[in-house]
Motif scaffolding. Sequence first.
Motif, PDB file in Angstrom:
ATOM      1  N   PHE A   5      34.159 -34.111  37.458  1.00 44.28           N
ATOM      2  CA  PHE A   5      34.481 -33.329  36.257  1.00 44.28           C
ATOM      3  C   PHE A   5      34.621 -34.337  35.128  1.00 44.28           C
ATOM      4  N   GLU A   6      33.611 -34.424  34.272  1.00 47.04           N
ATOM      5  CA  GLU A   6      33.561 -35.506  33.295  1.00 47.04           C
ATOM      6  C   GLU A   6      33.460 -34.980  31.866  1.00 47.04           C
ATOM      7  N   PRO A   7      34.380 -35.387  30.986  1.00 48.02           N
ATOM      8  CA  PRO A   7      34.257 -35.063  29.557  1.00 48.02           C
ATOM      9  C   PRO A   7      33.234 -35.981  28.904  1.00 48.02           C
ATOM     10  N   ILE A   8      32.496 -35.454  27.937  1.00 49.62           N
ATOM     11  CA  ILE A   8      31.493 -36.236  27.205  1.00 49.62           C
ATOM     12  C   ILE A   8      31.752 -36.031  25.717  1.00 49.62           C
ATOM     13  N   LEU A   9      32.186 -37.089  25.038  1.00 48.80           N
ATOM     14  CA  LEU A   9      32.582 -37.009  23.633  1.00 48.80           C
ATOM     15  C   LEU A   9      31.414 -37.323  22.717  1.00 48.80           C
ATOM     16  N   ALA A  10      31.142 -36.427  21.779  1.00 51.28           N
ATOM     17  CA  ALA A  10      30.192 -36.680  20.696  1.00 51.28           C
ATOM     18  C   ALA A  10      31.004 -37.132  19.488  1.00 51.28           C
ATOM     19  N   GLU A  11      30.978 -38.424  19.209  1.00 49.52           N
ATOM     20  CA  GLU A  11      31.783 -38.958  18.110  1.00 49.52           C
ATOM     21  C   GLU A  11      31.299 -38.407  16.776  1.00 49.52           C
ATOM     22  N   GLY A  12      32.131 -38.491  15.782  1.00 51.46           N
ATOM     23  CA  GLY A  12      31.782 -37.951  14.460  1.00 51.46           C
ATOM     24  C   GLY A  12      32.194 -36.501  14.378  1.00 51.46           C
ATOM     25  N   ILE A  13      31.489 -35.619  15.095  1.00 53.23           N
ATOM     26  CA  ILE A  13      31.886 -34.214  15.134  1.00 53.23           C
ATOM     27  C   ILE A  13      33.071 -34.010  16.065  1.00 53.23           C
ATOM     28  N   ALA A  14      33.459 -35.060  16.787  1.00 55.50           N
ATOM     29  CA  ALA A  14      34.628 -35.031  17.684  1.00 55.50           C
ATOM     30  C   ALA A  14      34.560 -33.860  18.660  1.00 55.50           C
ATOM     31  N   ILE A 298      24.762 -41.832   2.898  1.00 56.73           N
ATOM     32  CA  ILE A 298      25.593 -41.407   4.033  1.00 56.73           C
ATOM     33  C   ILE A 298      25.285 -42.373   5.167  1.00 56.73           C
ATOM     34  N   GLY A 299      26.130 -43.385   5.319  1.00 58.59           N
ATOM     35  CA  GLY A 299      25.884 -44.459   6.276  1.00 58.59           C
ATOM     36  C   GLY A 299      25.802 -43.974   7.715  1.00 58.59           C
ATOM     37  N   GLN A 300      25.097 -44.737   8.560  1.00 56.67           N
ATOM     38  CA  GLN A 300      24.802 -44.275   9.906  1.00 56.67           C
ATOM     39  C   GLN A 300      25.946 -44.509  10.891  1.00 56.67           C
ATOM     40  N   ARG A 301      27.118 -44.122  10.508  1.00 47.35           N
ATOM     41  CA  ARG A 301      28.235 -44.028  11.446  1.00 47.35           C
ATOM     42  C   ARG A 301      28.215 -42.638  12.079  1.00 47.35           C
ATOM     43  N   PRO A 302      28.943 -42.434  13.166  1.00 46.01           N
ATOM     44  CA  PRO A 302      28.960 -41.104  13.793  1.00 46.01           C
ATOM     45  C   PRO A 302      29.365 -39.980  12.845  1.00 46.01           C
ATOM     46  N   ILE A 303      30.221 -40.290  11.860  1.00 47.56           N
ATOM     47  CA  ILE A 303      30.708 -39.259  10.937  1.00 47.56           C
ATOM     48  C   ILE A 303      29.606 -38.770   9.999  1.00 47.56           C
ATOM     49  N   LEU A 304      28.436 -39.420  10.016  1.00 46.45           N
ATOM     50  CA  LEU A 304      27.287 -38.952   9.234  1.00 46.45           C
ATOM     51  C   LEU A 304      27.030 -37.473   9.497  1.00 46.45           C
ATOM     52  N   SER A 305      27.169 -37.045  10.760  1.00 50.40           N
ATOM     53  CA  SER A 305      26.922 -35.638  11.104  1.00 50.40           C
ATOM     54  C   SER A 305      27.752 -34.709  10.240  1.00 50.40           C
ATOM     55  N   VAL A 306      29.032 -35.011  10.128  1.00 46.85           N
ATOM     56  CA  VAL A 306      29.968 -34.134   9.434  1.00 46.85           C
ATOM     57  C   VAL A 306      29.652 -34.063   7.946  1.00 46.85           C
ATOM     58  N   TRP A 307      29.413 -35.213   7.304  1.00 50.54           N
ATOM     59  CA  TRP A 307      29.206 -35.198   5.860  1.00 50.54           C
ATOM     60  C   TRP A 307      27.837 -34.650   5.480  1.00 50.54           C
ATOM     61  N   ALA A 308      26.855 -34.815   6.346  1.00 53.18           N
ATOM     62  CA  ALA A 308      25.580 -34.136   6.109  1.00 53.18           C
ATOM     63  C   ALA A 308      25.773 -32.628   6.182  1.00 53.18           C
ATOM     64  N   GLY A 309      26.609 -32.184   7.139  1.00 54.09           N
ATOM     65  CA  GLY A 309      26.914 -30.759   7.232  1.00 54.09           C
ATOM     66  C   GLY A 309      27.601 -30.231   5.989  1.00 54.09           C
ATOM     67  N   TRP A 310      28.573 -30.963   5.489  1.00 52.79           N
ATOM     68  CA  TRP A 310      29.305 -30.562   4.293  1.00 52.79           C
ATOM     69  C   TRP A 310      28.400 -30.473   3.066  1.00 52.79           C
ATOM     70  N   LEU A 311      27.519 -31.456   2.896  1.00 49.18           N
ATOM     71  CA  LEU A 311      26.876 -31.667   1.595  1.00 49.18           C
ATOM     72  C   LEU A 311      25.410 -31.252   1.511  1.00 49.18           C
ATOM     73  N   ILE A 312      24.752 -31.023   2.653  1.00 50.94           N
ATOM     74  CA  ILE A 312      23.309 -30.778   2.636  1.00 50.94           C
ATOM     75  C   ILE A 312      22.992 -29.489   3.379  1.00 50.94           C
ATOM     76  N   GLU A 313      22.211 -28.604   2.767  1.00 49.54           N
ATOM     77  CA  GLU A 313      21.793 -27.367   3.418  1.00 49.54           C
ATOM     78  C   GLU A 313      21.053 -27.688   4.718  1.00 49.54           C
ATOM     79  N   THR A 314      21.297 -26.886   5.746  1.00 52.14           N
ATOM     80  CA  THR A 314      20.708 -27.188   7.049  1.00 52.14           C
ATOM     81  C   THR A 314      19.180 -27.099   7.050  1.00 52.14           C
ATOM     82  N   ASP A 315      18.612 -26.308   6.150  1.00 56.85           N
ATOM     83  CA  ASP A 315      17.153 -26.184   6.116  1.00 56.85           C
ATOM     84  C   ASP A 315      16.512 -27.054   5.043  1.00 56.85           C
ATOM     85  N   ALA A 316      17.289 -27.914   4.391  1.00 59.08           N
ATOM     86  CA  ALA A 316      16.739 -28.754   3.317  1.00 59.08           C
ATOM     87  C   ALA A 316      15.733 -29.752   3.890  1.00 59.08           C
TER      88      ALA A 316
END
Length: 471
Positions: A5-14, A298-316
């Motif tokens: 039973f193993e947890p798998i963490l996706a960093e950035g989106i936590a 938006i630098g290539q740290r894991p948190i890139l996912s979150v700030w792209a979500g906040w600031l950029i339309e998903t279909d852009a």
Amino acid sequence: MAFRFEPILAEGIAQVSYFICDESAGCAAVIDPRPDADIYLQKARQYGVTITHVFETHIHADFMSGACELVSRCNGSAKVFVSVEGDATYDFAHEAVREGDEFEFGQVKMMAKHTPGHTPEHLSYLLYESHKEDPWGIVTGDSLFVDSLGRPDLLGDEKTDELTQALFNTMREVFCKLRDEVIVYPCHAAGSACGPDIGDRMNTTIGYEKKHNPFMQMETFEEFKKAIQDSAPPVPTHYPKMKKLNAKGPETFGHTPPVRSLNVEEFEKEMKNPDTIIIDTRDMLAFGGGHIEGSLNIGQRPILSVWAGWLIETDAPLLLVLPEDKDLERVVTLLWRTGHTNFKGYLAGNMRSWQESGKQIKKLTQLSVHELSANNGQYQPLDVRKDKEWQNGYIPDARHIFLGELSDKISTLNKKQKFAVYCASGYRASIAASLLQKNGFQNVNSIPGSFKAWKAADLSIENKTENQKKK
């Protein structure tokens, strides 16, 4: 042979998904997978098992579900299992799950428990050893977190009161009635906006939460409702869009979404589309030294996912500038996690090829905290941190606009002012400063090190609560 039973963490989106298997039974299940699904297939090969079940605890809002992607890669061995409680509907092939449904994977049994509140259809999964009556664990999805609960306000104001009542009932009638030793496995760790102030630990126990989680200690609904409302963080702009996309069923690729390599001329041609967004994923100092005009940094740290979500339309339509070409898969994966798959290409040879072609380069001044302090009054400090960070202290005379709300409030800023943009360490400051530049602000400066550097230099700090300056 063993049960896993193993947890798998996706960093950035936590975000936390779970891989469950019994090697002796040869079967495996995955709960709440992310779209970059290779990790689950690698686990299956490692343990010599076949993934047969892919579960979703609920319709996710914060990241793109990987359930359909994983099932497509399993080539017929697996099916998606989703909740149909709360009249939930889906536009993709699925197996319906309801309260009380049971699933066995060798030594472990999972039983679905309806835990509405974060969403109407939300399920948790009680974990049992086969043939034993008492659960040893529970996968709580986005309903119960370490030190926190899932937020009930993601379906709009008209549903918030109803879901808040459901969340209170779930907390009192389900979680509080479990035995103290039951281990809690949530879908999110610290950093997610799916609940207020989620704790740092990856798991917890019911007993610990009863003792330390303030929401589990509230016995009246009115007290609970006020606490939930007062502590709710801002809703990221991509959440409503992700929820619709995940109910519809995201596009599947069978691999990382493909991105074309573009030479300078091809890149320029794609730039002519006014809807195209250029994302420069280099470090803030490299971006400051020279970048393509109109780029977002938006630098290539894991948190890139979150700030792209906040600031950029998903279909852009997206164009990418990378630190190195070899970073492409990493960057694309991070963007994929928040639904961005409309890639028009990346600049082959990165900024080196742009420079050597004699193209125009834009700079973003990097202002040290010492320069800002020495030139007090010449710059308007702009704090783009969260409200809680701001309330704990800020640079004197700063103006506060949270980065996630900057696009909506940018018209309130005077383009003739000289701005010194800062956050906690500089990452968000560079995003915000590049956003200002993109919108025509010419006198923009980013502060490397930002508030951490300001404090380390022992410079004056203002505190809103105390309403006074302090050293």
